[in-house]
Design a protein around this motif. Structure first.
Motif, mmCIF file in Angstrom:
data_model
loop_
_atom_site.group_PDB
_atom_site.id
_atom_site.type_symbol
_atom_site.label_atom_id
_atom_site.label_comp_id
_atom_site.label_asym_id
_atom_site.label_seq_id
_atom_site.Cartn_x
_atom_site.Cartn_y
_atom_site.Cartn_z
ATOM 1 N N ARG A 98 -17.692 16.870 32.438
ATOM 2 C CA ARG A 98 -18.259 15.527 32.238
ATOM 3 C C ARG A 98 -17.188 14.449 32.277
ATOM 4 N NH1 ARG A 98 -23.527 14.261 30.853
ATOM 5 N NH2 ARG A 98 -22.883 12.990 29.095
ATOM 6 N N LEU A 99 -16.002 14.757 31.792
ATOM 7 C CA LEU A 99 -14.919 13.779 31.848
ATOM 8 C C LEU A 99 -14.451 13.564 33.285
ATOM 9 C CD1 LEU A 99 -12.830 14.834 28.730
ATOM 10 C CD2 LEU A 99 -13.982 12.630 29.045
ATOM 11 N N LEU A 100 -14.429 14.605 34.097
ATOM 12 C CA LEU A 100 -13.965 14.489 35.476
ATOM 13 C C LEU A 100 -14.998 13.860 36.408
ATOM 14 C CD1 LEU A 100 -12.121 17.886 36.010
ATOM 15 C CD2 LEU A 100 -11.103 15.630 35.667
ATOM 16 N N SER A 101 -16.254 13.905 36.015
ATOM 17 C CA SER A 101 -17.325 13.404 36.868
ATOM 18 C C SER A 101 -17.287 11.878 36.987
ATOM 19 C CB SER A 101 -18.674 13.834 36.292
ATOM 20 O OG SER A 101 -19.722 13.280 37.049
ATOM 21 N N GLU A 102 -17.647 11.388 38.168
ATOM 22 C CA GLU A 102 -17.729 9.944 38.377
ATOM 23 C C GLU A 102 -19.049 9.387 37.872
ATOM 24 O OE1 GLU A 102 -16.962 9.062 42.458
ATOM 25 O OE2 GLU A 102 -14.933 9.879 42.372
ATOM 26 N N MET A 103 -20.012 10.265 37.645
ATOM 27 C CA MET A 103 -21.330 9.864 37.162
ATOM 28 C C MET A 103 -21.585 10.525 35.805
ATOM 29 S SD MET A 103 -22.284 8.222 39.848
ATOM 30 C CE MET A 103 -23.867 8.145 40.609
ATOM 31 N N VAL A 104 -22.360 9.849 34.977
ATOM 32 C CA VAL A 104 -22.733 10.394 33.677
ATOM 33 C C VAL A 104 -24.242 10.606 33.675
ATOM 34 C CG1 VAL A 104 -22.790 10.011 31.188
ATOM 35 C CG2 VAL A 104 -20.858 9.184 32.517
ATOM 36 N N GLU A 105 -24.643 11.848 33.479
ATOM 37 C CA GLU A 105 -26.067 12.151 33.340
ATOM 38 C C GLU A 105 -26.404 12.064 31.860
ATOM 39 O OE1 GLU A 105 -26.942 15.930 35.086
ATOM 40 O OE2 GLU A 105 -25.854 15.437 36.916
ATOM 41 N N ALA A 131 -9.164 14.227 30.394
ATOM 42 C CA ALA A 131 -9.453 15.571 30.905
ATOM 43 C C ALA A 131 -8.168 16.310 31.232
ATOM 44 C CB ALA A 131 -10.348 15.488 32.139
ATOM 45 N N ARG A 132 -7.231 15.617 31.844
ATOM 46 C CA ARG A 132 -5.986 16.283 32.260
ATOM 47 C C ARG A 132 -5.039 16.562 31.112
ATOM 48 N NH1 ARG A 132 -4.438 13.108 37.821
ATOM 49 N NH2 ARG A 132 -5.983 14.168 39.128
ATOM 50 N N HIS A 133 -4.920 15.639 30.179
ATOM 51 C CA HIS A 133 -3.882 15.766 29.148
ATOM 52 C C HIS A 133 -4.381 16.227 27.793
ATOM 53 C CE1 HIS A 133 -0.938 14.119 31.862
ATOM 54 N NE2 HIS A 133 -1.791 13.158 32.168
ATOM 55 N N GLU A 134 -5.685 16.210 27.593
ATOM 56 C CA GLU A 134 -6.234 16.671 26.319
ATOM 57 C C GLU A 134 -7.021 17.974 26.489
ATOM 58 O OE1 GLU A 134 -5.960 15.223 23.262
ATOM 59 O OE2 GLU A 134 -4.777 13.523 23.950
ATOM 60 N N VAL A 135 -7.953 17.991 27.433
ATOM 61 C CA VAL A 135 -8.865 19.129 27.549
ATOM 62 C C VAL A 135 -8.256 20.272 28.353
ATOM 63 C CG1 VAL A 135 -11.172 19.864 28.252
ATOM 64 C CG2 VAL A 135 -10.839 17.583 27.309
ATOM 65 N N ARG A 136 -7.542 19.968 29.420
ATOM 66 C CA ARG A 136 -6.971 21.039 30.247
ATOM 67 C C ARG A 136 -6.024 21.942 29.455
ATOM 68 N NH1 ARG A 136 -4.984 19.173 35.831
ATOM 69 N NH2 ARG A 136 -7.207 18.866 36.130
ATOM 70 N N PRO A 137 -5.142 21.403 28.580
ATOM 71 C CA PRO A 137 -4.315 22.324 27.773
ATOM 72 C C PRO A 137 -5.145 23.204 26.834
ATOM 73 C CG PRO A 137 -3.368 20.118 27.773
ATOM 74 C CD PRO A 137 -4.707 20.016 28.427
#
Length: 163
Positions: A98-105, A131-137
């Motif tokens: 959801r963080l990487l998506s350009e759209m929010v459902e 998404a890259r620095h918080e969730v990916r780790p």
């Protein structure tokens, strides 16, 4: 955030979903110190171990072979930590997507009236960084823990066969 009118209810915004997971008792395990996740998984394994040893003692051949009984119980007890890891993986990967998506459902009223809202550029950049620095780790920690647990399951199963 206030400059852009957002029709998405606050609790369905990806950043808020991330914050909810961080505040959650269960989903916060991999966000804390690295030993937090390991400690929680070890405790779940230790809690489940007596139950699995008791179930394994129902086997006539294992009942008279204590080393194999304990090994079988220890391997079977790894199933609970693995299930906990899979559940955490599913939750964190959902927020990551959801963080990487350009759209929010989102749902406006809860009556399955699904809507889609395109994130403004500023929101996309902020969500991409999160998404890259918080969730990916966090996903990396969970993947490593699942790999270790799977390895322990395989080694334990082969040791049970060898004993």
């Amino acid at each position: 955030m206030a400059a852009t009118p957002c029709p998405v209810p606050p609790d369905q915004r990806p950043q808020e979903e991330f914050e909810q997971l961080c505040r959650s008792w269960f989903f916060a395990w991999p966000t804390r110190v690295p030993q937090g996740l390991d400690r929680a998984l070890l405790v779940s394994w230790l809690v489940f171990l007596p139950i699995t040893v008791l179930v394994a003692s129902g086997s006539w051949t294992l009942r008279h072979d204590p080393p194999r009984l304990l090994a079988a119980g220890a391997v079977a007890a790894l199933v609970l930590p693995m299930l906990l890891l899979v559940r955490q993986w599913l939750g964190w990967s959902y927020v990551h997507k959801r963080l990487l998506s350009e759209m929010v459902e989102y749902e406006e009223s809860g009556w399955y009236d699904g809507q889609v809202w395109e994130k403004p550029l500023a929101w996309r950049e902020r969500d991409l960084l999160m998404a890259r620095h918080e969730v990916r780790p966090i996903l990396g920690r969970l993947a490593r823990s699942m790999a270790w647990t799977t390895g322990l399951l395989l080694v334990g199963a082969s040791l049970c066969q060898a004993l």
